[in-house]
Design a protein around this motif. Structure first.
Motif, PDB file in Angstrom:
ATOM      1  N   LEU A 268      48.296  43.532  21.260  1.00 16.87           N
ATOM      2  CA  LEU A 268      47.645  42.196  21.351  1.00 16.87           C
ATOM      3  C   LEU A 268      46.255  42.552  22.236  1.00 16.87           C
ATOM      4  CD1 LEU A 268      51.089  40.331  22.347  1.00 16.87           C
ATOM      5  CD2 LEU A 268      49.669  40.049  20.096  1.00 16.87           C
ATOM      6  N   PRO A 269      45.227  41.554  22.244  1.00  8.84           N
ATOM      7  CA  PRO A 269      44.244  41.749  22.893  1.00  8.84           C
ATOM      8  C   PRO A 269      44.307  41.398  24.358  1.00  8.84           C
ATOM      9  CG  PRO A 269      44.056  39.838  21.426  1.00  8.84           C
ATOM     10  CD  PRO A 269      45.438  40.300  21.073  1.00  8.84           C
ATOM     11  N   VAL A 270      43.792  42.232  25.220  1.00  8.85           N
ATOM     12  CA  VAL A 270      43.993  42.031  26.619  1.00  8.85           C
ATOM     13  C   VAL A 270      42.695  42.404  27.154  1.00  8.85           C
ATOM     14  CG1 VAL A 270      45.326  42.527  28.881  1.00  8.85           C
ATOM     15  CG2 VAL A 270      46.462  42.481  26.686  1.00  8.85           C
ATOM     16  N   ALA A 271      42.278  41.519  28.082  1.00  6.18           N
ATOM     17  CA  ALA A 271      40.909  41.738  28.762  1.00  6.18           C
ATOM     18  C   ALA A 271      41.150  42.875  29.698  1.00  6.18           C
ATOM     19  CB  ALA A 271      40.263  40.659  29.490  1.00  6.18           C
ATOM     20  N   PRO A 272      39.847  43.818  30.127  1.00 13.57           N
ATOM     21  CA  PRO A 272      39.785  44.684  30.995  1.00 13.57           C
ATOM     22  C   PRO A 272      40.589  44.156  32.264  1.00 13.57           C
ATOM     23  CG  PRO A 272      37.940  44.664  30.053  1.00 13.57           C
ATOM     24  CD  PRO A 272      38.520  43.489  29.678  1.00 13.57           C
ATOM     25  N   ALA A 273      41.278  45.105  33.123  1.00 16.25           N
ATOM     26  CA  ALA A 273      41.730  44.552  34.236  1.00 16.25           C
ATOM     27  C   ALA A 273      40.657  43.923  35.258  1.00 16.25           C
ATOM     28  CB  ALA A 273      42.512  45.585  34.803  1.00 16.25           C
ATOM     29  N   ASP A 274      40.868  43.163  35.946  1.00 17.47           N
ATOM     30  CA  ASP A 274      39.834  42.387  37.014  1.00 17.47           C
ATOM     31  C   ASP A 274      40.851  42.055  38.344  1.00 17.47           C
ATOM     32  OD1 ASP A 274      38.273  40.774  38.400  1.00 17.47           O
ATOM     33  OD2 ASP A 274      37.087  40.138  36.430  1.00 17.47           O
ATOM     34  N   GLN A 275      40.557  42.823  39.237  1.00 22.80           N
ATOM     35  CA  GLN A 275      41.411  42.416  40.555  1.00 22.80           C
ATOM     36  C   GLN A 275      40.945  40.765  41.103  1.00 22.80           C
ATOM     37  OE1 GLN A 275      44.382  43.535  41.213  1.00 22.80           O
ATOM     38  NE2 GLN A 275      44.607  42.604  43.059  1.00 22.80           N
ATOM     39  N   LYS A 276      39.701  40.674  41.002  1.00 25.84           N
ATOM     40  CA  LYS A 276      39.337  39.647  41.661  1.00 25.84           C
ATOM     41  C   LYS A 276      39.771  38.056  40.768  1.00 25.84           C
ATOM     42  CE  LYS A 276      34.827  40.199  43.980  1.00 25.84           C
ATOM     43  NZ  LYS A 276      33.918  40.007  44.444  1.00 25.84           N
ATOM     44  N   ARG A 277      39.654  38.421  39.369  1.00 26.57           N
ATOM     45  CA  ARG A 277      40.260  37.393  38.611  1.00 26.57           C
ATOM     46  C   ARG A 277      41.918  37.189  38.844  1.00 26.57           C
ATOM     47  NH1 ARG A 277      40.872  38.172  32.143  1.00 26.57           N
ATOM     48  NH2 ARG A 277      41.858  39.848  32.889  1.00 26.57           N
ATOM     49  N   GLN A 278      42.610  38.373  38.967  1.00 21.24           N
ATOM     50  CA  GLN A 278      43.952  38.194  39.268  1.00 21.24           C
ATOM     51  C   GLN A 278      44.462  37.515  40.421  1.00 21.24           C
ATOM     52  OE1 GLN A 278      44.933  42.421  39.273  1.00 21.24           O
ATOM     53  NE2 GLN A 278      44.732  42.766  37.058  1.00 21.24           N
ATOM     54  N   GLU A 279      43.522  37.750  41.625  1.00 23.32           N
ATOM     55  CA  GLU A 279      43.828  37.206  42.752  1.00 23.32           C
ATOM     56  C   GLU A 279      43.360  35.837  42.894  1.00 23.32           C
ATOM     57  OE1 GLU A 279      41.220  39.338  45.536  1.00 23.32           O
ATOM     58  OE2 GLU A 279      42.604  41.246  45.319  1.00 23.32           O
ATOM     59  N   SER A 280      42.410  35.341  41.917  1.00 21.30           N
ATOM     60  CA  SER A 280      42.073  34.023  41.803  1.00 21.30           C
ATOM     61  C   SER A 280      43.061  33.223  41.291  1.00 21.30           C
ATOM     62  CB  SER A 280      40.783  33.782  40.952  1.00 21.30           C
ATOM     63  OG  SER A 280      40.335  32.574  40.753  1.00 21.30           O
ATOM     64  N   ALA A 281      43.732  33.875  39.925  1.00 15.01           N
ATOM     65  CA  ALA A 281      44.722  33.144  39.223  1.00 15.01           C
ATOM     66  C   ALA A 281      45.995  32.976  39.836  1.00 15.01           C
ATOM     67  CB  ALA A 281      45.140  33.917  37.787  1.00 15.01           C
TER      68      ALA A 281
ATOM     69  N   VAL B 269      48.839  31.972  24.751  1.00 19.43           N
ATOM     70  CA  VAL B 269      47.637  31.119  24.576  1.00 19.43           C
ATOM     71  C   VAL B 269      46.576  31.979  24.682  1.00 19.43           C
ATOM     72  CG1 VAL B 269      48.457  28.715  24.523  1.00 19.43           C
ATOM     73  CG2 VAL B 269      47.633  29.860  26.569  1.00 19.43           C
ATOM     74  N   PRO B 270      45.247  31.607  24.303  1.00 24.16           N
ATOM     75  CA  PRO B 270      44.167  32.637  24.119  1.00 24.16           C
ATOM     76  C   PRO B 270      43.630  32.811  25.503  1.00 24.16           C
ATOM     77  CG  PRO B 270      43.858  30.939  22.699  1.00 24.16           C
ATOM     78  CD  PRO B 270      44.938  30.627  23.520  1.00 24.16           C
ATOM     79  N   SER B 271      43.602  32.126  26.677  1.00 24.84           N
ATOM     80  CA  SER B 271      42.927  32.314  27.687  1.00 24.84           C
ATOM     81  C   SER B 271      43.688  32.203  29.083  1.00 24.84           C
ATOM     82  CB  SER B 271      41.347  31.382  28.161  1.00 24.84           C
ATOM     83  OG  SER B 271      41.937  30.021  28.307  1.00 24.84           O
ATOM     84  N   VAL B 272      43.435  32.714  30.236  1.00 20.59           N
ATOM     85  CA  VAL B 272      43.887  32.837  31.367  1.00 20.59           C
ATOM     86  C   VAL B 272      44.023  31.192  31.958  1.00 20.59           C
ATOM     87  CG1 VAL B 272      43.900  33.184  33.800  1.00 20.59           C
ATOM     88  CG2 VAL B 272      43.648  35.194  32.198  1.00 20.59           C
ATOM     89  N   SER B 273      42.678  30.654  31.506  1.00 22.18           N
ATOM     90  CA  SER B 273      42.590  28.914  31.915  1.00 22.18           C
ATOM     91  C   SER B 273      43.709  28.296  31.324  1.00 22.18           C
ATOM     92  CB  SER B 273      41.231  28.546  31.574  1.00 22.18           C
ATOM     93  OG  SER B 273      41.139  27.269  32.073  1.00 22.18           O
ATOM     94  N   ASP B 274      43.999  28.539  29.862  1.00 24.26           N
ATOM     95  CA  ASP B 274      44.767  27.953  29.141  1.00 24.26           C
ATOM     96  C   ASP B 274      46.365  28.178  29.712  1.00 24.26           C
ATOM     97  OD1 ASP B 274      43.031  26.781  27.411  1.00 24.26           O
ATOM     98  OD2 ASP B 274      43.074  28.359  25.979  1.00 24.26           O
ATOM     99  N   ARG B 275      46.506  29.392  30.056  1.00 27.82           N
ATOM    100  CA  ARG B 275      47.725  29.826  30.662  1.00 27.82           C
ATOM    101  C   ARG B 275      48.227  29.194  31.715  1.00 27.82           C
ATOM    102  NH1 ARG B 275      49.260  35.628  28.180  1.00 27.82           N
ATOM    103  NH2 ARG B 275      48.083  35.340  26.280  1.00 27.82           N
TER     104      ARG B 275
END
Length: 185
Positions: free
Chosen positions: A57-70, A17-23
């Motif tokens: 497939l489209p993938v946003a740039p790596a973002d460690q803060k976003r990874q840690e939050s998820a 699905v399109p977003s990390v939030s959706d996932r």
């Protein structure tokens, strides 16, 4: 509920699905369903939270803060449902960006991660190997993890875990397509 001595596992075959939030919403729903079925641990597809680089497939740039939050959200969902999780995602270290599978206990504790160590050519520009193998235990289930390509082409990755007492070796992989039905080429 499982009979004594039996550990139920779940394998989540979920859409990209399109977003990390959706996932994360999908992950919470799957864990809630798993709890109702007496499942001890659920394994999600390769790099499920952020997408797999090198696959068109489209993938946003790596973002460690976003990874840690998820990852904190995944831990919270595991704790709330009492279901362990194998959650593949990206993770940055001093060595670079890794394709990993984190293991979260049913209490929401991070037990560690298994990096993908055999990187295929199309992923080499994006990910680095770490070179280690790890064993995990959740709910009485001892297991190892091989990620996608390394489990098919390198039997020693699976053999390593089996020789150390693994009841199962989880093998998360990216198969399928994006939300529009496009498949990796």
């Amino acid at each position: 509920m499982s009979a004594p001595g039996i550990v139920r596992i779940g394998l989540a075959s979920v859409r990209n699905v399109p977003s990390v939030s959706d996932r994360l919403d999908t992950l919470r729903r799957v864990l809630d369903e798993a709890r109702g079925q007496g499942v001890a641990i659920v394994c999600f597809p390769e790099t499920y939270l952020f997408g797999l680089r090198g696959q068109e497939l489209p993938v946003a740039p790596a973002d460690q803060k976003r990874q840690e939050s998820a990852l904190e959200e995944v831990s919270r969902a595991a704790r709330q449902t009492g279901v362990g999780v194998v959650i593949p995602m990206e993770w940055e270290t001093r060595a670079g960006l890794h394709n990993v599978a984190f293991v979260i206990s049913s209490a929401g504790e991070r037990l560690g991660f298994q990096p993908k160590n055999q990187i295929p050519v199309e992923e080499e520009p994006y990910y680095v190997p770490e070179g280690s193998r790890r064993m995990f235990e959740v709910g009485g289930l001892t297991f190892g993890i091989t990620i996608c390509h390394e489990g098919w082409r390198y039997p020693e990755a699976t053999r390593w875990a089996a020789a150390r007492g693994a009841h199962v070796v989880f093998h998360p992989q990216l198969t399928g397509g994006d939300s529009a039905g496009a498949t990796p080429s």
